[in-house]
Design a protein around this motif. Structure first.
Motif, PDB file in Angstrom:
ATOM      1  N   ILE A 136     -41.405  25.928 -13.432  1.00 23.45           N
ATOM      2  CA  ILE A 136     -40.636  24.785 -13.939  1.00 23.45           C
ATOM      3  C   ILE A 136     -39.595  24.370 -12.913  1.00 23.45           C
ATOM      4  N   LYS A 137     -39.119  23.143 -13.053  1.00 19.34           N
ATOM      5  CA  LYS A 137     -37.974  22.685 -12.261  1.00 19.34           C
ATOM      6  C   LYS A 137     -36.835  22.478 -13.255  1.00 19.34           C
ATOM      7  N   LEU A 138     -35.788  23.261 -13.107  1.00 20.28           N
ATOM      8  CA  LEU A 138     -34.689  23.282 -14.077  1.00 20.28           C
ATOM      9  C   LEU A 138     -33.557  22.357 -13.632  1.00 20.28           C
ATOM     10  N   TYR A 139     -33.090  21.509 -14.563  1.00 20.69           N
ATOM     11  CA  TYR A 139     -32.022  20.547 -14.277  1.00 20.69           C
ATOM     12  C   TYR A 139     -30.701  20.893 -14.981  1.00 20.69           C
ATOM     13  N   GLU A 140     -30.815  21.503 -16.134  1.00 20.95           N
ATOM     14  CA  GLU A 140     -29.606  21.739 -16.943  1.00 20.95           C
ATOM     15  C   GLU A 140     -29.804  22.947 -17.843  1.00 20.95           C
ATOM     16  N   VAL A 141     -28.698  23.690 -18.051  1.00 19.98           N
ATOM     17  CA  VAL A 141     -28.745  24.881 -18.897  1.00 19.98           C
ATOM     18  C   VAL A 141     -27.597  24.833 -19.901  1.00 19.98           C
ATOM     19  N   THR A 148     -28.383  21.054  -7.924  1.00 19.57           N
ATOM     20  CA  THR A 148     -29.699  20.758  -7.364  1.00 19.57           C
ATOM     21  C   THR A 148     -30.746  21.365  -8.284  1.00 19.57           C
ATOM     22  N   PRO A 149     -31.726  20.592  -8.740  1.00 23.45           N
ATOM     23  CA  PRO A 149     -32.775  21.163  -9.594  1.00 23.45           C
ATOM     24  C   PRO A 149     -33.422  22.355  -8.903  1.00 23.45           C
ATOM     25  N   ALA A 150     -33.616  23.435  -9.646  1.00 20.02           N
ATOM     26  CA  ALA A 150     -34.137  24.671  -9.068  1.00 20.02           C
ATOM     27  C   ALA A 150     -35.487  25.020  -9.680  1.00 20.02           C
ATOM     28  N   CYS A 154     -40.156  30.695 -16.169  1.00 21.01           N
ATOM     29  CA  CYS A 154     -39.471  30.590 -17.459  1.00 21.01           C
ATOM     30  C   CYS A 154     -38.631  31.833 -17.755  1.00 21.01           C
ATOM     31  N   ASP A 155     -39.106  32.999 -17.348  1.00 21.79           N
ATOM     32  CA  ASP A 155     -38.326  34.218 -17.578  1.00 21.79           C
ATOM     33  C   ASP A 155     -36.968  34.138 -16.883  1.00 21.79           C
ATOM     34  N   THR A 156     -36.969  33.594 -15.670  1.00 23.29           N
ATOM     35  CA  THR A 156     -35.719  33.456 -14.917  1.00 23.29           C
ATOM     36  C   THR A 156     -34.815  32.421 -15.575  1.00 23.29           C
ATOM     37  N   ALA A 157     -35.408  31.323 -16.031  1.00 18.79           N
ATOM     38  CA  ALA A 157     -34.633  30.277 -16.702  1.00 18.79           C
ATOM     39  C   ALA A 157     -33.997  30.801 -17.982  1.00 18.79           C
ATOM     40  N   LYS A 158     -34.730  31.607 -18.724  1.00 24.10           N
ATOM     41  CA  LYS A 158     -34.198  32.172 -19.976  1.00 24.10           C
ATOM     42  C   LYS A 158     -33.069  33.162 -19.698  1.00 24.10           C
ATOM     43  N   ALA A 159     -33.202  33.933 -18.647  1.00 27.66           N
ATOM     44  CA  ALA A 159     -32.129  34.862 -18.274  1.00 27.66           C
ATOM     45  C   ALA A 159     -30.881  34.074 -17.876  1.00 27.66           C
ATOM     46  N   LEU A 160     -31.089  32.957 -17.164  1.00 24.77           N
ATOM     47  CA  LEU A 160     -29.961  32.116 -16.754  1.00 24.77           C
ATOM     48  C   LEU A 160     -29.280  31.507 -17.976  1.00 24.77           C
ATOM     49  N   GLU A 161     -30.055  31.124 -18.954  1.00 27.31           N
ATOM     50  CA  GLU A 161     -29.484  30.549 -20.180  1.00 27.31           C
ATOM     51  C   GLU A 161     -28.616  31.572 -20.906  1.00 27.31           C
ATOM     52  N   LYS A 162     -29.064  32.818 -20.965  1.00 28.30           N
ATOM     53  CA  LYS A 162     -28.269  33.873 -21.606  1.00 28.30           C
ATOM     54  C   LYS A 162     -26.954  34.073 -20.866  1.00 28.30           C
ATOM     55  N   TRP A 163     -27.024  34.040 -19.534  1.00 23.83           N
ATOM     56  CA  TRP A 163     -25.813  34.238 -18.745  1.00 23.83           C
ATOM     57  C   TRP A 163     -24.844  33.072 -18.900  1.00 23.83           C
ATOM     58  N   TYR A 188     -36.135  28.527  -5.695  1.00 25.34           N
ATOM     59  CA  TYR A 188     -37.359  29.046  -5.084  1.00 25.34           C
ATOM     60  C   TYR A 188     -37.296  28.824  -3.578  1.00 25.34           C
ATOM     61  N   SER A 189     -37.635  29.875  -2.846  1.00 22.27           N
ATOM     62  CA  SER A 189     -37.686  29.787  -1.387  1.00 22.27           C
ATOM     63  C   SER A 189     -38.583  30.891  -0.858  1.00 22.27           C
ATOM     64  N   CYS A 190     -39.663  30.533  -0.200  1.00 25.13           N
ATOM     65  CA  CYS A 190     -40.605  31.523   0.322  1.00 25.13           C
ATOM     66  C   CYS A 190     -40.048  32.129   1.607  1.00 25.13           C
ATOM     67  N   ARG A 191     -39.466  33.308   1.481  1.00 31.46           N
ATOM     68  CA  ARG A 191     -38.849  33.984   2.627  1.00 31.46           C
ATOM     69  C   ARG A 191     -38.697  35.456   2.338  1.00 31.46           C
ATOM     70  N   THR A 192     -38.297  36.180   3.363  1.00 38.46           N
ATOM     71  CA  THR A 192     -38.045  37.617   3.196  1.00 38.46           C
ATOM     72  C   THR A 192     -36.608  37.818   2.718  1.00 38.46           C
ATOM     73  N   ARG A 193     -36.287  39.042   2.314  1.00 41.40           N
ATOM     74  CA  ARG A 193     -34.945  39.327   1.838  1.00 41.40           C
ATOM     75  C   ARG A 193     -33.918  39.115   2.943  1.00 41.40           C
ATOM     76  N   ASN A 194     -32.929  38.300   2.626  1.00 35.12           N
ATOM     77  CA  ASN A 194     -31.856  37.969   3.573  1.00 35.12           C
ATOM     78  C   ASN A 194     -32.396  37.385   4.879  1.00 35.12           C
ATOM     79  N   ASN A 195     -33.629  36.849   4.807  1.00 42.51           N
ATOM     80  CA  ASN A 195     -34.269  36.212   5.969  1.00 42.51           C
ATOM     81  C   ASN A 195     -34.452  37.165   7.142  1.00 42.51           C
ATOM     82  N   ARG A 196     -34.555  38.441   6.857  1.00 41.07           N
ATOM     83  CA  ARG A 196     -34.730  39.421   7.940  1.00 41.07           C
ATOM     84  C   ARG A 196     -36.216  39.577   8.264  1.00 41.07           C
TER      85      ARG A 196
END
Length: 279
Positions: A136-141, A148-150, A154-163, A188-196
């Protein structure tokens, strides 16, 4: 007894005639002062003709009076509740609602507090990246907009809503009028941890993470992770919301974690054997 003895002595000396002469010269009333009772002058009465105590009107009853008497305490309790209540969420205008509908933006993840839209599967440029299903692309919680829409799951969006509900809003409360917008540093960003180079794929590359750099308030001010982490009340608010993220999210990182997170919070839904990892 002394007085009787005196009378007897007088009779013995002068006879009964002398006693009669003494009695003849005695006053008719005793010369001893007599206590007189003086009554004060009556004052005019200021008492009302009728009792000032409230009287029941015809057709009323005691329960009605009880309810009226309870109005003042109830009003005081309501006033106290208003002072401590959380600010109301930002209302969406009719024009915004119409524009959202035209763009296909609305409730997502079967949660009316999550506003966004479904997107096609996200391919990964690196092995291990991408969102195969449920992106999904999330605009508001919960009434708080994302700068910026992220893109996320859905699991991540639901966790964000709880927070947002239990952490962000409860921490900010009415400070600055309340929270208006979340400053998104990364979704979302396809990369390694901390861009290492050679590191494992970041949770960002799986749609399971979001980075937050600041909270914009309704009065125009901002609470910045970089500038305000150790800055008085704003710093305390940041630390509280950071702590409240531990639970809804599996990983919570902030300025105290390492140098890579000194300017933002990192939240993700990764599972850890020992429970949530929060630094």
């Amino acid at each position: 007894m002394k007085r009787a003895a005196a009378y007897l002595a007088l009779i013995a000396t002068f006879g009964t005639g002398a006693l009669s002469a003494v009695q003849a010269n005695a006053p008719e009333r005793s010369l001893r002062p007599v206590l007189r009772v003086v009554y004060p002058v009556a004052l005019p009465s200021f008492a009302p003709d009728r009792s000032l105590r409230p009287m029941l009107r015809p057709g009323s009853n005691a329960s009605t009076v009880t309810r009226v008497a309870a109005v003042a305490p109830a009003a005081a309790a309501t006033s106290a509740a208003i002072e401590t209540a959380d600010p109301e969420p930002v209302r969406v205008t009719r024009a915004e609602r119409k524009a959202r509908k035209a763009a296909g933006i609305g409730k997502v993840c079967r949660n009316k507090r999550l506003i966004g839209k479904e997107v096609p599967p996200v391919p990964g440029k690196l092995r291990g990246c991408g969102i195969k299903k449920g992106a999904i692309k999330l605009y508001e919680v919960d009434g708080v907009k994302l700068s910026t829409p992220a893109v996320m799951t859905c699991d991540t969006a639901k966790a964000l809503e709880k927070w947002v509900d239990k952490g962000l809003k409860k921490s900010v409360r009415s400070f600055g009028g309340g929270a208006k917008e979340i400053k998104v540093a990364a979704g979302y960003s396809c990369r390694t941890r901390n861009n290492r180079p050679g590191a494992k794929i970041s949770e960002h590359g799986k749609g399971k993470a979001i980075d937050i750099s600041a909270i914009r308030l309704k009065n125009g001010e901002s609470i910045s992770v970089l500038k305000d982490w150790n800055n008085g009340k704003k710093g305390r608010i940041l630390k509280k919301m950071h702590k409240q993220a531990c639970g809804p999210f599996g990983t919570v990182l902030g300025p105290n974690a390492d140098r890579y997170h000194r300017d933002h919070f990192h939240f993700d839904t990764a599972k850890h054997r020992g429970g949530a990892y929060c630094r």
